[in-house]
Design a protein around this motif. Sequence first.
Motif, mmCIF file in Angstrom:
data_model
loop_
_atom_site.group_PDB
_atom_site.id
_atom_site.type_symbol
_atom_site.label_atom_id
_atom_site.label_comp_id
_atom_site.label_asym_id
_atom_site.label_seq_id
_atom_site.Cartn_x
_atom_site.Cartn_y
_atom_site.Cartn_z
ATOM 1 N N VAL A 79 0.872 -1.178 0.000
ATOM 2 C CA VAL A 79 0.000 0.000 0.000
ATOM 3 C C VAL A 79 0.908 1.226 0.000
ATOM 4 O O VAL A 79 1.883 1.286 0.755
ATOM 5 C CB VAL A 79 -0.898 0.016 1.243
ATOM 6 N N TYR A 80 0.577 2.196 -0.840
ATOM 7 C CA TYR A 80 1.399 3.383 -0.969
ATOM 8 C C TYR A 80 0.658 4.610 -0.446
ATOM 9 O O TYR A 80 -0.557 4.719 -0.579
ATOM 10 C CB TYR A 80 1.788 3.610 -2.423
ATOM 11 N N LEU A 81 1.442 5.518 0.093
ATOM 12 C CA LEU A 81 0.931 6.828 0.459
ATOM 13 C C LEU A 81 1.789 7.854 -0.277
ATOM 14 O O LEU A 81 2.943 8.070 0.082
ATOM 15 C CB LEU A 81 1.007 7.059 1.966
ATOM 16 N N GLN A 82 1.212 8.419 -1.324
ATOM 17 C CA GLN A 82 1.892 9.450 -2.095
ATOM 18 C C GLN A 82 1.565 10.802 -1.472
ATOM 19 O O GLN A 82 0.382 11.159 -1.355
ATOM 20 C CB GLN A 82 1.439 9.416 -3.554
ATOM 21 N N MET A 83 2.590 11.520 -1.083
ATOM 22 C CA MET A 83 2.395 12.815 -0.428
ATOM 23 C C MET A 83 3.023 13.912 -1.283
ATOM 24 O O MET A 83 4.228 13.873 -1.558
ATOM 25 C CB MET A 83 3.033 12.800 0.968
ATOM 26 N N ASN A 84 2.219 14.861 -1.680
ATOM 27 C CA ASN A 84 2.676 15.970 -2.510
ATOM 28 C C ASN A 84 2.502 17.297 -1.784
ATOM 29 O O ASN A 84 1.765 17.383 -0.803
ATOM 30 C CB ASN A 84 1.888 15.998 -3.822
ATOM 31 N N SER A 85 3.188 18.299 -2.277
ATOM 32 C CA SER A 85 3.107 19.648 -1.704
ATOM 33 C C SER A 85 3.299 19.616 -0.199
ATOM 34 O O SER A 85 2.514 20.183 0.567
ATOM 35 C CB SER A 85 1.754 20.282 -2.053
ATOM 36 N N LEU A 86 4.336 18.947 0.230
ATOM 37 C CA LEU A 86 4.551 18.751 1.661
ATOM 38 C C LEU A 86 4.871 20.062 2.362
ATOM 39 O O LEU A 86 5.511 20.961 1.793
ATOM 40 C CB LEU A 86 5.665 17.735 1.888
ATOM 41 N N LYS A 87 4.418 20.139 3.611
ATOM 42 C CA LYS A 87 4.595 21.325 4.436
ATOM 43 C C LYS A 87 5.341 20.941 5.706
ATOM 44 O O LYS A 87 5.288 19.767 6.127
ATOM 45 C CB LYS A 87 3.221 21.883 4.824
ATOM 46 N N PRO A 88 5.985 21.886 6.353
ATOM 47 C CA PRO A 88 6.675 21.556 7.608
ATOM 48 C C PRO A 88 5.746 20.911 8.640
ATOM 49 O O PRO A 88 6.190 20.043 9.409
ATOM 50 C CB PRO A 88 7.197 22.909 8.081
ATOM 51 N N GLU A 89 4.478 21.283 8.640
ATOM 52 C CA GLU A 89 3.533 20.694 9.602
ATOM 53 C C GLU A 89 3.169 19.247 9.277
ATOM 54 O O GLU A 89 2.477 18.591 10.053
ATOM 55 C CB GLU A 89 2.270 21.545 9.709
ATOM 56 N N ASP A 90 3.645 18.737 8.140
ATOM 57 C CA ASP A 90 3.463 17.315 7.835
ATOM 58 C C ASP A 90 4.530 16.458 8.511
ATOM 59 O O ASP A 90 4.477 15.227 8.442
ATOM 60 C CB ASP A 90 3.521 17.083 6.323
ATOM 61 N N THR A 91 5.481 17.090 9.167
ATOM 62 C CA THR A 91 6.529 16.359 9.873
ATOM 63 C C THR A 91 5.917 15.514 10.974
ATOM 64 O O THR A 91 5.203 16.013 11.843
ATOM 65 C CB THR A 91 7.554 17.334 10.467
ATOM 66 N N ALA A 92 6.198 14.220 10.931
ATOM 67 C CA ALA A 92 5.602 13.280 11.881
ATOM 68 C C ALA A 92 6.169 11.889 11.622
ATOM 69 O O ALA A 92 6.872 11.664 10.634
ATOM 70 C CB ALA A 92 4.080 13.249 11.732
#
Length: 125
Positions: A79-92
């Motif tokens: 299963v994939y999670l493609q993450m685009n337009s990442l922001k600093p608040e996505d840090t986790a």
Amino acid sequence: QVQLEESGGGLVQAGGSLRLSCTASGRTSRRNALGWFRQAPGKEREFLGAIESSGSRTYYAESVKGRFTISRDNAQNPVYLQMNSLKPEDTAVYYCAAGKFFSGHNYYLDDYDYWGQGTQVTVSS
């Protein structure tokens, strides 16, 4: 028993993209929902989205809809999670989880009974 292993985390600049993978093994045929969550320091674990084990249906939290995409070719593939337009608040730390039923409302931690160890995603500004 089901074993889940996430991979693909790392450091990325704001605006960049990252794809996480979740590989499932064991008695996966009895788990019809695969979800992605994340947990930032000092915060509760947050639901991101889920996919039916066959890969045919998905749904997302409003906070990531349009930026994150969950996919799977078939029940035997990761299963994939493609993450685009990442922001600093996505840090986790990002986790995948497996649950028995896919309902379209698998938002809660209790909907899942198997969890991976997590993979760190850090987005720099």
